[in-house]
Design an enzyme around this catalytic site. Sequence first.
Site, PDB file in Angstrom:
ATOM      1  N   LYS A   1       9.351  16.301   7.369  1.00  0.00           N
ATOM      2  CA  LYS A   1      10.163  15.132   7.005  1.00  0.00           C
ATOM      3  C   LYS A   1      11.385  15.580   6.209  1.00  0.00           C
ATOM      4  CE  LYS A   1       6.176  12.147   7.333  1.00  0.00           C
ATOM      5  NZ  LYS A   1       4.983  11.584   6.694  1.00  0.00           N
TER       6      LYS A   1
ATOM      7  N   GLN B   1       2.652  10.277   0.699  1.00  0.00           N
ATOM      8  CA  GLN B   1       1.903  10.848   1.826  1.00  0.00           C
ATOM      9  C   GLN B   1       0.425  10.494   1.685  1.00  0.00           C
ATOM     10  OE1 GLN B   1       3.349  12.546   4.528  1.00  0.00           O
ATOM     11  NE2 GLN B   1       1.298  12.347   5.404  1.00  0.00           N
TER      12      GLN B   1
ATOM     13  N   ASP C   1       8.072   3.665   4.748  1.00  0.00           N
ATOM     14  CA  ASP C   1       6.899   3.792   5.618  1.00  0.00           C
ATOM     15  C   ASP C   1       6.448   2.416   6.117  1.00  0.00           C
ATOM     16  OD1 ASP C   1       5.723   6.057   6.518  1.00  0.00           O
ATOM     17  OD2 ASP C   1       4.354   6.329   4.814  1.00  0.00           O
TER      18      ASP C   1
END
Length: 296
Positions: A62, A106, A129
Amino acid sequence: MTSYDDFVRTDGGAVLMDGNRLRDEIVAGIREEIDSLGNPGVCLATVLVGGDRPSQIYVRNKHRKAGEAGMISRHVELPEDATQDDVEHAVRSLADDPEVHGILVQLPLPAGLDAEAVLDLVPPEKDVDGLTERSMGRLVRGRIGHVPCTPLGVMRLLERYGVETSGKNAVVIGRSTLVGLPQVLLFGRKGCDATPTLAHSRTADLAGVCRQADIVVAAAGMARLVTADFVKPGAAVLDVGISRTEAGIVGDVDFDSVQEIAGAITPMPGGTGPMTIGCLMENTLAAARMLGAVPG
Ligand code: NAD
């Protein structure tokens, strides 16, 4: 935009929906836009807790793509034994920092930590996200917000490869809040106008249900669950599943048999995975826009 007249086809004649290619195109487009704005410092921050190897690789990828897109990235890494307070403090600081536009925690967090309480601290504008309660609520209510990256990536592949959705039957296998549920909502939205069905582990005659579909999205995490007898001739089949088997990493779709019947298919790897990162970049630029850091 690149012409896709040169669609690559599989041996069986299905169009190969190439996620690496589309991700690169999205990242290059974002880079161009950021450059043209004079590099306003669009910033993606990640929070990683503990030493889970796949999570470390995902986060590293990422950051690499954020750099290619012309973004700044920040990384906060906490040890496996970090407390709930430590993690919440890290996320709160990023939430309060005006120079950070997107925050990605994460998942999964190490056992014993309350991920919901951590996600609740991410403001909806910075929730790139799209996984917090408020972002999901916005998606359900049709308000502006961030859409989870994996299902958004599936929609981008369908758009780019000219797969018609309006009036079509779409079956999504898997009902998680990460993939299946938001995927179904996206298919049913105005403008997409498909008729979605949410299939799961208790669905009776899964193969028969899938055979009615013009589009199948497999997000069950069951290696090679979708075989040729699940697929109507000409259907588009998108593989989200990732299973680690003795034979290596395998998707939910039995590619070799399905590509003989499908009209379009994602490769695995190289399909929905890279698109997840491409859409994360797209969401981060949108976050900077929502926060007024870039015009438009
Ligand atoms: P999950 O375990 O939370 O959900 C799986 C869902 O699949 C459940 O709703 C379950 O009912 C359903 N299911 C399981 N077995 C089934 C079966 N035999 N028949 C029908 N339905 C079945 O998983 P998740 O977080 O939604 O992830 C799904 C898969 O996608 C995993 O393999 C994950 O690694 C992968 N994934 C890939 C990406 C990507 O970028 N490609 C992103 C996220 C997740």
